[in-house]
Structure formats: structure tokens, C-alpha cells
Scaffold this motif. Sequence first.
Motif, mmCIF file in Angstrom:
data_model
loop_
_atom_site.group_PDB
_atom_site.id
_atom_site.type_symbol
_atom_site.label_atom_id
_atom_site.label_comp_id
_atom_site.label_asym_id
_atom_site.label_seq_id
_atom_site.Cartn_x
_atom_site.Cartn_y
_atom_site.Cartn_z
ATOM 1 N N ALA A 1 37.834 32.358 26.346
ATOM 2 C CA ALA A 1 38.329 33.307 27.392
ATOM 3 C C ALA A 1 39.831 34.082 26.894
ATOM 4 N N THR A 2 40.412 33.437 25.982
ATOM 5 C CA THR A 2 41.451 34.149 25.408
ATOM 6 C C THR A 2 41.379 35.174 24.350
ATOM 7 N N GLU A 3 40.055 35.410 24.010
ATOM 8 C CA GLU A 3 39.693 36.758 23.374
ATOM 9 C C GLU A 3 39.931 37.896 24.169
ATOM 10 N N ASP A 4 39.659 37.811 25.377
ATOM 11 C CA ASP A 4 40.089 39.049 25.973
ATOM 12 C C ASP A 4 41.129 38.764 27.123
ATOM 13 N N PHE A 5 41.259 37.673 27.554
ATOM 14 C CA PHE A 5 42.078 37.600 28.732
ATOM 15 C C PHE A 5 43.363 36.697 28.322
ATOM 16 N N GLU A 6 44.588 36.753 29.097
ATOM 17 C CA GLU A 6 45.644 35.812 28.817
ATOM 18 C C GLU A 6 46.053 35.073 29.849
ATOM 19 N N LEU A 7 46.182 33.822 29.609
ATOM 20 C CA LEU A 7 46.229 32.742 30.532
ATOM 21 C C LEU A 7 47.540 33.003 31.313
ATOM 22 N N VAL A 8 47.508 32.936 32.505
ATOM 23 C CA VAL A 8 48.543 32.578 33.462
ATOM 24 C C VAL A 8 48.834 31.210 33.635
ATOM 25 N N GLU A 9 48.186 30.464 34.146
ATOM 26 C CA GLU A 9 48.496 28.974 34.269
ATOM 27 C C GLU A 9 47.178 28.367 34.443
ATOM 28 N N ILE A 10 47.173 26.804 34.269
ATOM 29 C CA ILE A 10 46.112 26.117 34.803
ATOM 30 C C ILE A 10 46.206 25.557 36.067
ATOM 31 N N GLU A 11 45.224 25.596 37.011
ATOM 32 C CA GLU A 11 45.478 25.406 38.397
ATOM 33 C C GLU A 11 44.371 24.212 38.613
ATOM 34 N N GLY A 12 44.779 23.121 38.448
ATOM 35 C CA GLY A 12 44.015 21.927 38.811
ATOM 36 C C GLY A 12 42.749 22.022 37.858
ATOM 37 N N ASP A 13 41.451 22.254 38.547
ATOM 38 C CA ASP A 13 40.207 22.324 37.770
ATOM 39 C C ASP A 13 39.953 23.911 37.397
ATOM 40 N N ALA A 14 40.697 24.656 37.541
ATOM 41 C CA ALA A 14 40.535 26.150 37.310
ATOM 42 C C ALA A 14 41.498 26.836 36.175
ATOM 43 N N LEU A 15 41.033 27.770 35.536
ATOM 44 C CA LEU A 15 41.811 28.720 34.773
ATOM 45 C C LEU A 15 42.251 29.900 35.517
ATOM 46 N N PHE A 16 43.663 30.486 35.415
ATOM 47 C CA PHE A 16 43.999 31.790 36.123
ATOM 48 C C PHE A 16 44.435 32.667 34.773
ATOM 49 N N LEU A 17 43.531 33.833 34.644
ATOM 50 C CA LEU A 17 43.687 34.493 33.323
ATOM 51 C C LEU A 17 43.662 36.257 33.974
ATOM 52 N N PHE A 18 44.353 36.808 33.172
ATOM 53 C CA PHE A 18 44.115 38.303 33.451
ATOM 54 C C PHE A 18 44.130 39.110 32.034
ATOM 55 N N ALA A 19 43.654 40.305 32.131
ATOM 56 C CA ALA A 19 43.628 41.082 31.142
ATOM 57 C C ALA A 19 44.014 42.692 31.468
#
Length: 350
Positions: free
Chosen positions: A42-60
Motif C-alpha cells: 500500500a505504501t507505494e501510493d498511500f501514506e499510513l495514518v495509523e494501524i487500527e486493530g485489524d485495519a490500516l488507515f491510509l491516505f493519498a
Amino acid sequence: MIQKALYFMPDISGFTNFVNHTEVEHSIHIISELLEILLDIATEDFELVEIEGDALFLFATKIPDYKRLINQTTQMLEKFHEHTKSYETKRICNCGSCRTTTNLELKFLVHYGALNFIKVKHIKKPYGREVITIHRLLKNKIPINEYLLLTENAYNLYHNSLNQTWTKSSETYDLKKLDYFYKNFGYVKETINHKIDLKKNNKDYTSPFLKFKHVFEANIDEVYKYVSELKYRHLWDKEAKRIEFDENKLNRIGTQHNCVLNIGNLNFETISSYDRNQLAYGETTEDLMLTRHFSYLIKLEKETETSTKVITELYAELTTVGSFMKSNFTRMMKKSWENKLNNLQNVCEK
């Protein structure tokens, strides 16, 4: 001009409820490995905001086109299921979380909207209505388990590239209706043609040069925990100064660890054997003095709810010098393993 962003959330689901500490601990390791796999892609296109339990929250802020979004989503699903299927062939643990790893599923949520930040001390992250929108849609009534969900904003962003495979739906949160569109990605898991990636082991594990039999007054799962989890090894293997291993990874077939002795090191690799009536754990090394190859297997059979038969088998391919010293080598190993197993019994029964 208001800055816009594409918000992206891969979310893992499918674990059953855990009833003991071991299952919770193992589930954390499994989820961690899977999130690392997703994050690497994912980080090829997106920036990690945070890890939320079993999920990743990212944005671009550099918005990927529709083809790239679909390719990334598909690649993440493929790598996700390749890992869970590979884990099934290599696992040595029979706890609930390890048994149900192949049941894990992955869904994706995508939203497009304004990008605002909140900063508290040195921490800065997206904040506001758009962040709330995508998080609310984590709880929805979509009747399938693996899908890509586009909010109405994201759908409008890509609408020129979309086909008829998208289904429109809506949810109501706090009396407000949210429209969204979703596409079934369940077919990806079915297309994974996993090839078992296990190192071929042609060693003969039918004729041990030493064999020990004990009955421990302890539950079989408790005994197996102390045998197979490297963090407990120091409790019964007193010859080791320390055991060096990756504490963030679960032990499985092919896992390597380093046993530091007073003189030298032994690099071990985890092995196992299959018998539906047994739990089995073992290790192999090519570093043991006087041997080309040394292995051991500890096989556990349930006697009662509170007692376990423990069968320990030692195997060795001796060097030329080792062959001349076979009786001394056997005597040395017998004493060493009698001490280890006595310590193990004391640990398990206490």
C-alpha cells in the motif's frame, strides 16, 4: 484551494472469539504479519495514518487512477491469501487462532474528500468529517465478505472507468443516509493456486538413536506450549545461555533460531511430523559437534485431561570422527536430554 485526498482502509476480519491467552497472543502475531504484507504494497501510493486493530488507515494526495487502485487491491488480496494458505501448511500450533487463519478475509473501503489535519504536539494526522465517513462504513450490511467499497464521492471520482459489476447500496448513521457502491472480490481467494513452499526434508525419522518416554501430569496443550514456544525454552534447556529469535513472528516449520551456548552457537530450524493422534514438535541443525545433521522430535499423546505421554526421539548423522566416538556421543546426549526433559516435566507439572 481545499486539498483533496483519497482515503483507503484495508480491514481484516474472520477470527473466531478466543478463549485463552495463547490464542489472543498468536492472533496478534498473525494479524501483525498480514498487516506488514499489506503495508508493504500500500505504501507505494498511500501514506499510513495509523494501524487500527485489524485495519490500516491510509491516505493519498496524489490520487491513483482506477486501474492502479484495482491492481493494488487485487495484489493485496493475492498476497494476503497466499500467506494464509502458506501458513496453514507450515503451522505447528493447533490453537483456535492458528487453526482459523485460512478463514481470514479482507475488505477495502475507499473515500474521496477534503483533507484536514489535526496536530497535537508532534503528532499530525487527518481529521474531520471525511475521516468519520469512511470509518462509519466499516460497519455495513454488505452480504459478501471480500469486496471493495467506494463511497459516493469515490464512485463519482472514478465513474468514467466503472462497469456494471458495481452494486449500489446505502446505510443510515445518526439519521443520515450514506450511499456507496461495492464490487465483489471473493473470486481472488479462489484463484490462488498455492504451491506448498516447504523445504524438502529427506531425513529418516523412523530410527532414532535415542528414545525417551515419560508421562507428565499436565494437560497436553500446556506441555506443547512449553515445548514449541521459544520464549519458554530457557525454562527447561539450561544448557542455552539464551535463545535468539524474532519475538514478533510465530514459530512454524522452517523458522530459524539461534541457541547461544557457553561455547559456540547452534542454529536450529523448526520441523514437525504428522500423526492425527499426536502433537509433534522438533528442530534440526547442522551445527552440532560430531554430526553432519542432528534432529529431535517431541511427540505428545493425550492420556487424560491432566496427563500427557511425552515421547522424545533423537536422530543424528555422525561425521567420521563422530562414528568413532559414537558411544561417548550417545552417552553425552542421553545425559543432556534426560536433564532437559526432567526440567520440562517440572515446568509443566508446576
